[in-house]
Motif scaffolding. Structure first.
Motif, PDB file in Angstrom:
ATOM      1  N   ALA A  24       0.840  -1.206   0.000  1.00 58.83           N
ATOM      2  CA  ALA A  24       0.000   0.000   0.000  1.00 58.83           C
ATOM      3  C   ALA A  24       0.869   1.247   0.000  1.00 58.83           C
ATOM      4  CB  ALA A  24      -0.911  -0.003   1.217  1.00 58.83           C
ATOM      5  N   GLY A  25       0.453   2.228  -0.753  1.00 57.46           N
ATOM      6  CA  GLY A  25       1.157   3.504  -0.786  1.00 57.46           C
ATOM      7  C   GLY A  25       2.237   3.598  -1.848  1.00 57.46           C
ATOM      8  N   GLN A  26       2.585   2.498  -2.500  1.00 55.07           N
ATOM      9  CA  GLN A  26       3.599   2.549  -3.557  1.00 55.07           C
ATOM     10  C   GLN A  26       2.909   2.521  -4.917  1.00 55.07           C
ATOM     11  OE1 GLN A  26       6.440  -0.577  -3.150  1.00 55.07           O
ATOM     12  NE2 GLN A  26       7.412   0.353  -1.376  1.00 55.07           N
ATOM     13  N   GLY A  27       3.463   3.279  -5.847  1.00 57.24           N
ATOM     14  CA  GLY A  27       2.902   3.307  -7.194  1.00 57.24           C
ATOM     15  C   GLY A  27       3.158   2.011  -7.932  1.00 57.24           C
ATOM     16  N   GLY A  28       2.395   1.787  -8.975  1.00 55.26           N
ATOM     17  CA  GLY A  28       2.565   0.582  -9.781  1.00 55.26           C
ATOM     18  C   GLY A  28       3.758   0.686 -10.714  1.00 55.26           C
ATOM     19  N   GLU A  29       3.944  -0.337 -11.491  1.00 52.74           N
ATOM     20  CA  GLU A  29       5.052  -0.404 -12.437  1.00 52.74           C
ATOM     21  C   GLU A  29       4.493  -0.794 -13.801  1.00 52.74           C
ATOM     22  OE1 GLU A  29       9.330  -2.503 -12.346  1.00 52.74           O
ATOM     23  OE2 GLU A  29       7.654  -3.859 -12.090  1.00 52.74           O
ATOM     24  N   TRP A  30       5.056  -0.229 -14.850  1.00 53.41           N
ATOM     25  CA  TRP A  30       4.646  -0.597 -16.197  1.00 53.41           C
ATOM     26  C   TRP A  30       5.346  -1.884 -16.598  1.00 53.41           C
ATOM     27  CZ3 TRP A  30       0.663   1.356 -18.712  1.00 53.41           C
ATOM     28  CH2 TRP A  30       0.195   2.604 -18.321  1.00 53.41           C
ATOM     29  N   ARG A  31       4.602  -2.784 -17.203  1.00 57.02           N
ATOM     30  CA  ARG A  31       5.136  -4.031 -17.760  1.00 57.02           C
ATOM     31  C   ARG A  31       4.785  -4.045 -19.239  1.00 57.02           C
ATOM     32  NH1 ARG A  31       5.899  -8.144 -13.630  1.00 57.02           N
ATOM     33  NH2 ARG A  31       6.467  -6.918 -11.818  1.00 57.02           N
ATOM     34  N   GLY A  32       5.503  -4.839 -20.000  1.00 53.02           N
ATOM     35  CA  GLY A  32       5.203  -4.869 -21.424  1.00 53.02           C
ATOM     36  C   GLY A  32       5.649  -6.132 -22.116  1.00 53.02           C
ATOM     37  N   GLU A  33       5.156  -6.251 -23.336  1.00 59.61           N
ATOM     38  CA  GLU A  33       5.462  -7.384 -24.213  1.00 59.61           C
ATOM     39  C   GLU A  33       5.803  -6.817 -25.583  1.00 59.61           C
ATOM     40  OE1 GLU A  33       2.702 -10.951 -24.636  1.00 59.61           O
ATOM     41  OE2 GLU A  33       2.309  -9.813 -26.480  1.00 59.61           O
ATOM     42  N   LEU A  34       6.889  -7.274 -26.159  1.00 65.12           N
ATOM     43  CA  LEU A  34       7.308  -6.862 -27.500  1.00 65.12           C
ATOM     44  C   LEU A  34       7.320  -8.104 -28.375  1.00 65.12           C
ATOM     45  CD1 LEU A  34       8.530  -4.743 -29.453  1.00 65.12           C
ATOM     46  CD2 LEU A  34      10.755  -5.454 -28.617  1.00 65.12           C
ATOM     47  N   ARG A  35       6.483  -8.108 -29.405  1.00 71.22           N
ATOM     48  CA  ARG A  35       6.369  -9.260 -30.303  1.00 71.22           C
ATOM     49  C   ARG A  35       6.864  -8.860 -31.685  1.00 71.22           C
ATOM     50  NH1 ARG A  35       3.193 -13.879 -30.093  1.00 71.22           N
ATOM     51  NH2 ARG A  35       2.261 -13.034 -28.193  1.00 71.22           N
ATOM     52  N   GLU A  36       7.816  -9.634 -32.215  1.00 69.34           N
ATOM     53  CA  GLU A  36       8.302  -9.421 -33.579  1.00 69.34           C
ATOM     54  C   GLU A  36       7.437 -10.280 -34.497  1.00 69.34           C
ATOM     55  OE1 GLU A  36      12.511  -9.279 -35.991  1.00 69.34           O
ATOM     56  OE2 GLU A  36      12.410 -10.284 -34.075  1.00 69.34           O
ATOM     57  N   VAL A  37       6.691  -9.631 -35.377  1.00 68.30           N
ATOM     58  CA  VAL A  37       5.685 -10.325 -36.181  1.00 68.30           C
ATOM     59  C   VAL A  37       6.312 -11.372 -37.112  1.00 68.30           C
ATOM     60  CG1 VAL A  37       3.880 -10.019 -37.925  1.00 68.30           C
ATOM     61  CG2 VAL A  37       4.063  -8.409 -36.017  1.00 68.30           C
ATOM     62  N   ALA A  38       7.401 -11.041 -37.780  1.00 72.86           N
ATOM     63  CA  ALA A  38       7.989 -11.955 -38.771  1.00 72.86           C
ATOM     64  C   ALA A  38       8.441 -13.272 -38.142  1.00 72.86           C
ATOM     65  CB  ALA A  38       9.159 -11.279 -39.475  1.00 72.86           C
ATOM     66  N   SER A  39       9.082 -13.206 -36.976  1.00 75.31           N
ATOM     67  CA  SER A  39       9.612 -14.421 -36.358  1.00 75.31           C
ATOM     68  C   SER A  39       8.676 -14.997 -35.299  1.00 75.31           C
ATOM     69  CB  SER A  39      10.964 -14.130 -35.709  1.00 75.31           C
ATOM     70  OG  SER A  39      10.797 -13.280 -34.583  1.00 75.31           O
ATOM     71  N   GLY A  40       7.770 -14.169 -34.792  1.00 77.52           N
ATOM     72  CA  GLY A  40       6.882 -14.613 -33.730  1.00 77.52           C
ATOM     73  C   GLY A  40       7.522 -14.579 -32.355  1.00 77.52           C
ATOM     74  N   SER A  41       8.780 -14.124 -32.278  1.00 77.89           N
ATOM     75  CA  SER A  41       9.442 -14.087 -30.974  1.00 77.89           C
ATOM     76  C   SER A  41       8.815 -13.026 -30.078  1.00 77.89           C
ATOM     77  CB  SER A  41      10.943 -13.835 -31.129  1.00 77.89           C
ATOM     78  OG  SER A  41      11.173 -12.524 -31.580  1.00 77.89           O
ATOM     79  N   VAL A  42       8.758 -13.337 -28.785  1.00 79.83           N
ATOM     80  CA  VAL A  42       8.165 -12.447 -27.796  1.00 79.83           C
ATOM     81  C   VAL A  42       9.180 -12.193 -26.697  1.00 79.83           C
ATOM     82  CG1 VAL A  42       6.302 -12.188 -26.112  1.00 79.83           C
ATOM     83  CG2 VAL A  42       5.869 -13.365 -28.253  1.00 79.83           C
ATOM     84  N   ARG A  43       9.318 -10.935 -26.319  1.00 81.01           N
ATOM     85  CA  ARG A  43      10.194 -10.533 -25.216  1.00 81.01           C
ATOM     86  C   ARG A  43       9.363  -9.692 -24.256  1.00 81.01           C
ATOM     87  NH1 ARG A  43      15.698 -10.278 -26.755  1.00 81.01           N
ATOM     88  NH2 ARG A  43      16.026  -9.953 -24.533  1.00 81.01           N
ATOM     89  N   TYR A  44       9.648  -9.842 -22.985  1.00 84.23           N
ATOM     90  CA  TYR A  44       8.933  -9.089 -21.958  1.00 84.23           C
ATOM     91  C   TYR A  44       9.876  -8.090 -21.313  1.00 84.23           C
ATOM     92  CZ  TYR A  44       5.481 -12.713 -22.602  1.00 84.23           C
ATOM     93  OH  TYR A  44       4.555 -13.558 -23.163  1.00 84.23           O
ATOM     94  N   PHE A  45       9.326  -6.976 -20.833  1.00 84.02           N
ATOM     95  CA  PHE A  45      10.145  -5.963 -20.184  1.00 84.02           C
ATOM     96  C   PHE A  45       9.396  -5.356 -19.014  1.00 84.02           C
ATOM     97  CE2 PHE A  45       7.896  -4.016 -23.709  1.00 84.02           C
ATOM     98  CZ  PHE A  45       7.375  -2.841 -23.184  1.00 84.02           C
ATOM     99  N   ARG A  46      10.184  -4.783 -18.106  1.00 86.86           N
ATOM    100  CA  ARG A  46       9.643  -4.100 -16.931  1.00 86.86           C
ATOM    101  C   ARG A  46      10.049  -2.646 -17.023  1.00 86.86           C
ATOM    102  NH1 ARG A  46      10.857  -7.577 -11.643  1.00 86.86           N
ATOM    103  NH2 ARG A  46       9.604  -5.892 -10.801  1.00 86.86           N
ATOM    104  N   GLY A  47       9.117  -1.755 -16.805  1.00 88.39           N
ATOM    105  CA  GLY A  47       9.399  -0.328 -16.876  1.00 88.39           C
ATOM    106  C   GLY A  47       9.534   0.113 -18.325  1.00 88.39           C
ATOM    107  N   LEU A  48       9.132   1.317 -18.609  1.00 84.63           N
ATOM    108  CA  LEU A  48       9.174   1.801 -19.993  1.00 84.63           C
ATOM    109  C   LEU A  48      10.599   1.939 -20.505  1.00 84.63           C
ATOM    110  CD1 LEU A  48       6.282   4.425 -19.871  1.00 84.63           C
ATOM    111  CD2 LEU A  48       6.228   2.052 -20.658  1.00 84.63           C
TER     112      LEU A  48
END
Length: 64
Positions: A24-48
């Motif tokens: 409680a009292g702490q802000g959230g964090e941005w998470r994300g997914e980067l998908r390369e369409v040609a290969s279908g590979s997916v990478r995940y990241f934390r923070g922008l």
């Protein structure tokens, strides 16, 4: 005369979402997914700030 091929374009799908903090009292964090369409590979990241290095890695991999 040598012909230079233009670099191959990259199609990327980027999804981002806020991840709430459990403490409680702490802000959230941005998470994300980067998908390369040609290969279908997916990478995940934390923070922008984590997105840029992944995009750079994909582009530089093409130069090898």
């Amino acid at each position: 005369m040598t012909t230079v091929e233009p670099p191959r374009p990259h199609t990327l799908i980027i999804r981002i979402w806020p991840e709430p903090r459990e403490v409680a009292g702490q802000g959230g964090e941005w998470r994300g997914e980067l998908r390369e369409v040609a290969s279908g590979s997916v990478r995940y990241f934390r923070g922008l700030d984590g997105l840029g290095p992944l995009v750079r890695e994909i582009i530089e991999r093409e130069d090898e």
